[in-house]
Scaffold this motif. Structure first.
Motif, mmCIF file in Angstrom:
data_model
loop_
_atom_site.group_PDB
_atom_site.id
_atom_site.type_symbol
_atom_site.label_atom_id
_atom_site.label_comp_id
_atom_site.label_asym_id
_atom_site.label_seq_id
_atom_site.Cartn_x
_atom_site.Cartn_y
_atom_site.Cartn_z
ATOM 1 N N GLY A 97 77.579 76.430 40.446
ATOM 2 C CA GLY A 97 77.771 76.541 39.000
ATOM 3 C C GLY A 97 79.193 76.212 38.601
ATOM 4 N N LEU A 98 80.168 76.649 39.405
ATOM 5 C CA LEU A 98 81.571 76.347 39.118
ATOM 6 C C LEU A 98 81.833 74.850 39.191
ATOM 7 N N ALA A 99 81.308 74.213 40.235
ATOM 8 C CA ALA A 99 81.492 72.764 40.368
ATOM 9 C C ALA A 99 80.839 72.015 39.210
ATOM 10 N N ALA A 100 79.666 72.474 38.790
ATOM 11 C CA ALA A 100 78.973 71.819 37.675
ATOM 12 C C ALA A 100 79.749 71.978 36.374
ATOM 13 N N ALA A 101 80.293 73.173 36.134
ATOM 14 C CA ALA A 101 81.036 73.417 34.898
ATOM 15 C C ALA A 101 82.305 72.573 34.851
ATOM 16 N N MET A 102 83.057 72.529 35.949
ATOM 17 C CA MET A 102 84.293 71.750 35.971
ATOM 18 C C MET A 102 83.999 70.255 35.861
ATOM 19 N N GLY A 103 82.943 69.808 36.541
ATOM 20 C CA GLY A 103 82.564 68.401 36.436
ATOM 21 C C GLY A 103 82.112 68.034 35.030
ATOM 22 N N SER A 104 81.390 68.941 34.384
ATOM 23 C CA SER A 104 80.930 68.686 33.014
ATOM 24 C C SER A 104 82.102 68.550 32.055
ATOM 25 N N LEU A 105 83.124 69.384 32.232
ATOM 26 C CA LEU A 105 84.299 69.278 31.362
ATOM 27 C C LEU A 105 84.979 67.926 31.518
ATOM 28 N N LEU A 108 82.662 65.263 29.802
ATOM 29 C CA LEU A 108 82.700 65.364 28.345
ATOM 30 C C LEU A 108 84.049 64.948 27.784
ATOM 31 N N ASP A 109 85.109 65.284 28.502
ATOM 32 C CA ASP A 109 86.438 64.868 28.048
ATOM 33 C C ASP A 109 86.572 63.347 28.099
ATOM 34 N N ARG A 110 86.049 62.737 29.159
ATOM 35 C CA ARG A 110 86.123 61.281 29.280
ATOM 36 C C ARG A 110 85.330 60.602 28.171
ATOM 37 N N ILE A 111 84.171 61.150 27.854
ATOM 38 C CA ILE A 111 83.348 60.580 26.771
ATOM 39 C C ILE A 111 84.082 60.694 25.442
ATOM 40 N N GLY A 112 84.694 61.855 25.210
ATOM 41 C CA GLY A 112 85.410 62.057 23.953
ATOM 42 C C GLY A 112 86.596 61.126 23.821
ATOM 43 N N VAL A 113 87.295 60.859 24.931
ATOM 44 C CA VAL A 113 88.450 59.954 24.891
ATOM 45 C C VAL A 113 87.995 58.531 24.573
ATOM 46 N N GLU A 114 86.895 58.117 25.142
ATOM 47 C CA GLU A 114 86.417 56.747 24.919
ATOM 48 C C GLU A 114 85.892 56.557 23.509
ATOM 49 N N GLN A 115 85.334 57.608 22.926
ATOM 50 C CA GLN A 115 84.742 57.464 21.594
ATOM 51 C C GLN A 115 85.808 57.462 20.500
ATOM 52 N N ILE A 135 80.868 75.233 27.004
ATOM 53 C CA ILE A 135 80.907 75.391 28.471
ATOM 54 C C ILE A 135 82.152 76.183 28.878
ATOM 55 N N LEU A 136 83.299 75.818 28.292
ATOM 56 C CA LEU A 136 84.552 76.483 28.646
ATOM 57 C C LEU A 136 84.510 77.969 28.302
ATOM 58 N N VAL A 137 84.114 78.287 27.073
ATOM 59 C CA VAL A 137 84.102 79.690 26.635
ATOM 60 C C VAL A 137 83.036 80.474 27.394
ATOM 61 N N ALA A 138 81.863 79.859 27.604
ATOM 62 C CA ALA A 138 80.787 80.563 28.317
ATOM 63 C C ALA A 138 81.212 80.897 29.746
ATOM 64 N N ALA A 139 81.920 79.967 30.402
ATOM 65 C CA ALA A 139 82.381 80.230 31.770
ATOM 66 C C ALA A 139 83.317 81.436 31.803
ATOM 67 N N HIS A 140 84.251 81.491 30.852
ATOM 68 C CA HIS A 140 85.187 82.615 30.803
ATOM 69 C C HIS A 140 84.473 83.929 30.478
ATOM 70 N N LEU A 141 83.611 83.901 29.478
ATOM 71 C CA LEU A 141 82.925 85.133 29.083
ATOM 72 C C LEU A 141 82.030 85.654 30.197
#
Length: 374
Positions: A97-105, A108-115, A135-141
């Motif tokens: 789950g940790l690897a998936a969350a960090m990879g997703s960030l 998503l960041d790469r997609i946002g930069v390109e758009q 994803i970020l807030v849910a991981a922390h909470l």
């Protein structure tokens, strides 16, 4: 200012506790968890972000790094609490789950930069997408909520007092982290920028609790050393006078003053306090052979006339009787059948310190009283 102080305390605690924590498996996970959280909190400070920007890094990269480390910290929190239940399957699930969350960030960041170009404040998101922040807030909470429940529950069953204190402070810090991320999510949804200063204070205090969770063993050791120092300092006049009269009970001769005894101890303070306590009691038991028939009663009467009562009355009477016996021993009087003094046989350190506290005022008076042996 509070944020900077919190960061400095966190780094100082990490450096101070690095070697002891890494050597003990029970504290290793806690140290690594606090390390990642500290790096993330450090990168949250505006002054630190500005320094990295002046050094050539982009604010976007700093923010993304901070968020990734924050998720890593949340994952390590989960791993830390999972280790307490010793479930290999649950540990594997958390790692995936940790690897998936960090990879997703990252994706998503790469997609946002390109758009589109990212427009943000220094403490804003690395990417404005809703999914990124969910994803970020849910991981922390998730990590902090589990930490609160498990750390508090485990602290009620653990036998190591230092570990209990560390877990409870860690749980308290996790509660503040939940408040911070809940407020930050509210701010992102409703754009209530006025709450950011309060949230910064919350996350800074959270850092102090995290530092405190690391420093519990150090605080315990300091308290123990302070107690040993207090015992050695207060006991020294009584110990010195008694072992001079009964020298065979001590391993080393007293130094010239208690200042030297404290500043230049011949053994660790804990050992010295323990040794002086035992030697003082041994000397007291030996001196019971030299206590006069009515020495305790006379000392008790004098203490009453002096207006003493309660524990101070008992301590003064014992001090007076011991002083009479000490003088009799030094004068070469022959021993007789021991006359037990009340409370001496129980070996209470509290009683001993009470006698030591009043000893300087009592010692020397017994021999001046008429009718007192010795």
């Amino acid at each position: 200012m509070v944020g900077l102080f919190s960061v400095l305390v966190l780094w100082a605690a990490l450096v101070w506790r690095a070697l002891p924590a890494l050597r003990r498996p029970a504290h290793r996970g806690l140290w690594l968890t606090v390390l990642t959280a500290t790096v993330a909190i450090t990168l949250f400070q505006p002054g630190v972000v500005e320094w990295f920007v002046r050094a050539g890094a982009s604010a976007h990269l700093v923010s993304l790094t901070r968020n990734e480390l924050g998720v890593l910290s949340a994952g390590l929190v989960l791993l830390f609490v999972v280790d307490t239940v010793r479930s290999r399957r649950l540990r594997t699930f958390v790692i995936l789950g940790l690897a998936a969350a960090m990879g997703s960030l990252l994706v998503l960041d790469r997609i946002g930069v390109e758009q589109s170009a990212s427009h943000m404040a220094l403490q804003g998101p690395a990417d404005p997408s809703t999914l990124y922040w969910l994803i970020l807030v849910a991981a922390h909470l998730l990590g902090d909520a589990v930490a609160v429940v498990v750390c508090w529950d485990y602290s009620r069953r653990a036998e190591d007092r230092d570990l209990v204190g560390s877990l409870r402070l860690f749980a308290a810090g996790s509660v503040l982290a939940i408040v911070f991320w809940s407020g930050y999510l509210f701010n992102l949804c409703f754009h209530t920028a006025g709450t950011l200063p309060c949230l910064s204070l919350v996350i800074s205090v959270h850092g102090l609790f995290r530092a405190g969770s690391l420093l519990v063993p150090t605080a315990t050791a300091c308290a123990r050393s302070a107690s040993d120092l207090r015992t050695t300092w207060r006991l020294w006049p009584l110990w010195r006078d008694l072992v001079v009269a009964v020298p065979h009970v001590t391993l080393t001769k007293p130094q010239r003053s208690r200042v030297q005894d404290v500043l230049r101890p011949r053994s660790p303070l804990s050992l010295q306090a323990h040794r002086q306590t035992i030697e003082t009691y041994d000397a007291m038991l030996e001196l019971q052979q030299y206590v006069g028939p009515d020495a305790y009663e006379q000392a008790l009467l004098r203490a009453r006339h002096a207006g003493l009562y309660g524990d101070r009355l008992t301590a003064a009477a014992l001090a007076g009787a011991l002083d009479q016996a000490r003088r009799a021993k030094l004068a070469g009087s022959p021993p007789s059948a021991p006359r037990p003094l009340p409370g001496v046989d129980r070996g209470s350190t509290t009683t001993l310190l009470s006698i030591a506290r009043i000893w300087p005022a009592v010692a020397g008076r017994t021999a001046a009283e008429p009718g007192t042996p010795g």
